[in-house]
Design a protein around this motif. Structure first.
Motif, mmCIF file in Angstrom:
data_model
loop_
_atom_site.group_PDB
_atom_site.id
_atom_site.type_symbol
_atom_site.label_atom_id
_atom_site.label_comp_id
_atom_site.label_asym_id
_atom_site.label_seq_id
_atom_site.Cartn_x
_atom_site.Cartn_y
_atom_site.Cartn_z
ATOM 1 N N ASN A 285 52.431 42.127 45.457
ATOM 2 C CA ASN A 285 51.745 41.907 44.171
ATOM 3 C C ASN A 285 51.277 40.469 44.003
ATOM 4 N N ASP A 286 50.788 39.905 45.092
ATOM 5 C CA ASP A 286 50.221 38.562 45.060
ATOM 6 C C ASP A 286 48.799 38.631 45.629
ATOM 7 N N SER B 146 46.225 46.312 45.246
ATOM 8 C CA SER B 146 46.942 45.215 44.594
ATOM 9 C C SER B 146 46.133 44.619 43.449
ATOM 10 N N CYS C 241 46.965 44.703 39.309
ATOM 11 C CA CYS C 241 47.062 43.458 38.524
ATOM 12 C C CYS C 241 45.958 43.359 37.466
#
Length: 697
Positions: free
Chosen positions: A272-273, A302, A306
Motif C-alpha cells: 500500500n505504498d 494499489s 488508495c
C-alpha cells in the motif's frame, strides 16, 4: 593394499556460470541417459558429451581446448560408481570421513582411477540429476567420495548443489546441517538463502543476508528478488522492510535487473505504498525495461485502493497504449478503485468495456459490481448481478456472498448476516474461512462479541481452520470492547495452537497493553516480536506514539519517532496526527506547533486531521485567536474545513466565554456546505443557553 597416488597436476577448465539467477546451472551441457535402476542402485545415469555443445561451452578456453576435445568421443558410465556407493552406504558421519585416505581396496582404487579424467561439469550434472530424481543421499555419497579422492575442484559448488536440492525438497534443517561441514562462501550462502526463501523462512533468509554482509561478502540481486517474492507471497510485505532492503542494494552498489525491479514495484504496491511503486516503475521505464503485466496490475490495484483513481486510469491507458491487452485481472484492479471511490457509473462502464473487448468477467468482477450496488443501497441491482452470474455460467461462490455481507456491515445492518448465511446455504454454497472472517469482523465491529465467538465455534465445528486474520479479528474486537483480559487469553490460545502471530497481531496487543498502561509488557512484547524476525512497521511506531502520547509519556513518544527515523522508516501523517492530538488533549499548544513544524520538515503537508488537532490544542490552551488563525491557514492552503473544525472552534469560544461569537461560526459552517452533527448542535445550544442566562443576569 595399494597406496592412493597423488592427485594429477593437470586440471580441467574452470566452470563458467551461465546466469546469475540460476547460479547452479553450468554452461557445460551434457546429454543424460537414465538407465533402469537395479536393486543395488537408486539411480543409474550415463553421461555423454555432445561435441558441439562442448565447443560452445569452452569457446573462450583456447589453452585447454585440446584437453577437452580429447574427451569428445569418450563416454562415462557412472553406474559402477553408483552401485558401489549404494552397496557401501558411504554417507559420512564426521568430517574426517571426507579426508583423503592413505590406503583403500583395489575395487575403490580402480573406480577412482577410471573416473579421474571426468571433467568437473559432468560431476555437477550427475549431482543435479541425482537430486532431481530425489536421490539426495546418493548425491551426498558422491560428493563425499569425490572429496576423499580429490577428483573434482570447487567442492563449494558441489555442496551448494546439494543445499539447493534440499531446499527444493523442503528439507531446510538438513540443508543447514550440510552447510556446517564447510566454511560458508558466497556460493553456499546463496544456496542457503535460496532454500530459506523457497521455504518461506524469512527470518533465517534475512539473518543470512546480514551475516553474509558481516563476513565481507556482497549479496547478489537474486537473493533480494527471492526474499521480496517470499515476503509478497506470504503477505508479510511492508514498505519499511522494502526500503531497508533497497538501502542495502544501493549501499553495496548492486546492479538491479528487470526481475528485481518488477519484484520491488509489486512489493511496494502490495504494501500500500503506490508512490514508491510509481517511483520504481519510472526508474524501470527510464532504463528501457518493460514492466510485466502483473506488475502494472498490482500498481493499478494499489492506486485504486488508495483513492488515486486518475493515476490508476493513466497506468491502465498506458498499458493499453504499449500494446498489452488488459485481461480480467487488470479490469478488476481498475474496477476496485471505482468501487472504493463510490463511482458506480464508472464501475458499470468498466464492466461494459470488458464485454466489448471480449474479456470475460469472473466471480471477482461480479463481486466488485455487487459491492458497488450494495454501497449505493441498490440491493435489487445487486441481486440482478447474482442472476446474471448464473446466466453466464459463473457460479456465485463464498467470496461473492462475503462481499454482500461486508456491504451490510459497512451500512450498519449487521443483523442481515444471518440472512446472507441462510441464503448462501440454500443455494448449496458452503461458507469458507474468508466468509467467516468477514462475519466475525461484522459482529466485532458492532460489539456483538457473543455472536463473534459463536461464529468462530461454528467455523471450527465445520472443519474450517482459522488463520492469522481470524485470530487478529477476534483479538481486536475484544480489545475495542474493553475486554483486554479476554483478548490476551485469545492471544495466548493462538500461540498455544501453533499459529504464529504476525506484525498486525503484535500491533493490536501493543495497543491493548498501552491502553492499560502496562509499559513493561509493551517493551517485552516488542522484544518478542523482533525475536521472531518481525520488524516494527509504520503502524507499530504510530501505535507506540499514540499510546505514549495519550498517557502523557511524551519523552517515550519522541524517542519512538527518532528510533523509527534511525531505522530508515519515514514517519507518516497518521503518526504526527496522533502526537499532535496527544498534545492537544493536554492543552500543550506550543508542543503541538513544534510537532507540526517537524512534520513539515519531514516533507509531510499538514492535513485536515492535524490542523483540527492544532485548533483543539489552542482551544484547550484558551488561545482562541490562534485557533481562528489556523482556520484562515486552512482556507488559504485549500484544506476544506469540516464539521469537526467548526465544532472545535465553537468549543474554543465557549472555553473563553465568547458565547456571542458561536452562532456566527455555526452559520459559517452551514454556508460552507457542512451538515451540523449532534455535537455541533449541542455546542450551539450550550452557547445560546449561556447568552440567555447572561441577559437575565
Amino acid at each position: 593394499m595399494l597406496l592412493l597416488p597423488p592427485p594429477l597436476p593437470a586440471r580441467f577448465p574452470s566452470i563458467q556460470l551461465s546466469s546469475p539467477i540460476t547460479r547452479l546451472q553450468v554452461t557445460f551441457q551434457t546429454s543424460l541417459y537414465t538407465t533402469a535402476p537395479s536393486a543395488a542402485t537408486e539411480t543409474s545415469i550415463n553421461l555423454s558429451i555432445d561435441k558441439d555443445r562442448d565447443r560452445d561451452g569452452y569457446e573462450d578456453e583456447n589453452d585447454d581446448q585440446n584437453d577437452v576435445l580429447s574427451l569428445h568421443k569418450r563416454r562415462y558410465d557412472f553406474t559402477p560408481l553408483l552401485d558401489y556407493l549404494s552397496r557401501s552406504n558411504m554417507e559420512p558421519e564426521s568430517d574426517s570421513d571426507s579426508a583423503s585416505p592413505t590406503s583403500l581396496d583395489p575395487t575403490e582404487f580402480q573406480l577412482a582411477e577410471s573416473y579421474r579424467a571426468v571433467p568437473a561439469p559432468l560431476w555437477h550434472s550427475l549431482l543435479k540429476s541425482l537430486c532431481s530424481s530425489s536421490s539426495i543421499n546418493l548425491a551426498y555419497a558422491v560428493v563425499s567420495w569425490l572429496q576423499r579422492h580429490n577428483l573434482c575442484f570447487s567442492y563449494e559448488l558441489l555442496y551448494s548443489i546439494l543445499i539447493h536440492a534440499l531446499g527444493r525438497s523442503e528439507k531446510l534443517y538438513e540443508a543447514f546441517l550440510l552447510s556446517q561441514r564447510q566454511r560458508l562462501t558466497p556460493l553456499t550462502y546463496n544456496a542457503l538463502i535460496n532454500a530459506c526463501a523457497r521455504n518461506n523462512d524469512l527470518e533465517k533468509a534475512l539473518n543470512l543476508m546480514s551475516r553474509m554482509r558481516q563476513d565481507g561478502y556482497q549479496s547478489d540481486f537474486v537473493n533480494y528478488s527471492l526474499v521480496i517474492q517470499s515476503l509478497t507471497r506470504n503477505n508479510k510485505i511492508d514498505s519499511s522492510i522494502l526500503q531497508k532492503l533497497y538501502g542495502e542494494i544501493e549501499c553495496d552498489k548492486i546492479e538491479v535487473d528487470g526481475q528485481l525491479l518488477n519484484d520491488i514495484i509489486v512489493g511496494f504496491a502490495k504494501a500500500n505504498d503506490p508512490s514508491r511503486a510509481l517511483k520504481f516503475l519510472a526508474m524501470a521505464q527510464a532504463i528501457g525495461l518493460n514492466p510485466k503485466t502483473a506488475t502494472l496490475v498490482a500498481v493499478i490495484y494499489s492506486l485504486g485502493c488508495c483513492g488515486r483513481i486518475a493515476e490508476a486510469e493513466a497506468i491502465f491507458e498506458e498499458m493499453k497504449g504499449s500494446g498489452l491487452k488488459p485481461r480480467t485481472r487488470a479490469y478488476n484492479a481498475l474496477l476496485k478503485g471505482y468501487v472504493k471511490a463510490g463511482s458506480l457509473k464508472d464501475a458499470e462502464l468498466v464492466v461494459s468495456e470488458m464485454e466489448r473487448s471480449g474479456v470475460s468477467p469472473d466471480e471477482h468482477t461480479y463481486s466488485l459490481l455487487i459491492d458497488a450496488y450494495a454501497n449505493a443501497g441498490r440491493w435489487e441491482s445487486a441481486r440482478i448481478v447474482l442472476k446474471e452470474m448464473e446466466a453466464n455460467n459463473v457460479q456465485p461462490n463464498s467470496f461473492v456472498y462475503s462481499r454482500i455481507l461486508a456491504s451490510y456491515r459497512n451500512k450498519g445492518e449487521w443483523q442481515r448476516s444471518f440472512q446472507v448465511l441462510r441464503e448462501m446455504k440454500s443455494n448449496g454454497i458452503q461458507p469458507d474461512r474468508h466468509f467467516y472472517n468477514v462475519m466475525i469482523d461484522t459482529f466485532g465491529k458492532y460489539n456483538c462479541l457473543d455472536h463473534a465467538m459463536d461464529t468462530f465455534d461454528r467455523m471450527l465445528s465445520e472443519g474450517i481452520e482459522p488463520d492469522t486474520v481470524t485470530w487478529n479479528t477476534l483479538i481486536d474486537c475484544h480489545c475495542k470492547a474493553g475486554r483486554h483480559d479476554r483478548a490476551e487469553e485469545l492471544f495466548e490460545e493462538m500461540k498455544a495452537k501453533g499459529y504464529s502471530p504476525c506484525t498486525t497481531t503484535y500491533n493490536i496487543m501493543i495497543n491493548s497493553f498501552g491502553v492499560q498502561e502496562r509499559w513493561d509488557d509493551v517493551k517485552s512484547l516488542l522484544g518478542k516480536m523482533q525475536g521472531h524476525g518481525l520488524l516494527p512497521n509504520i503502524v507499530t511506531y504510530t501505535t507506540l506514539v499514540d499510546i505514549y502520547g495519550r498517557s502523557g509519556r511524551f519523552g517515550d513518544a519522541i524517542e519512538c519517532l527518532e528510533l523509527m527515523k534511525s531505522a530508515g522508516v519515514k514517519p507518516s501523517s497518521t503518526m504526527y496526527n496522533a502526537l499532535i492530538n496527544a498534545y492537544a488533549q493536554r492543552g500543550l499548544s506550543e508542543q503541538a506547533i513544534n510537532a507540526l513544524r517537524v512534520m513539515g520538515a519531514d516533507g509531510l503537508k499538514p492535513n485536515l486531521l492535524a490542523l483540527n488537532s492544532l485548533i483543539n490544542a489552542f482551544g484547550e490552551d484558551r488561545r482562541d485567536v490562534e485557533a481562528f488563525a489556523v482556520l484562515q491557514y486552512m482556507k488559504e492552503n485549500d484544506v476544506k474545513p469540516d464539521v469537526v473544525t467548526y465544532t472545535t472552534l465553537m468549543k474554543a469560544l465557549i472555553r473563553v466565554d465568547k458565547f456571542h461569537k458561536v452562532p456566527a461560526v455555526y452559520e459559517e459552517m452551514i454556508m460552507s456546505g457542512c451538515t451540523p452533527d449532534r455535537k455541533a448542535r449541542a455546542m450551539l445550544r450550550s452557547a445560546l443557553r449561556y447568552m440567555k442566562q447572561a441577559v437575565k443576569s
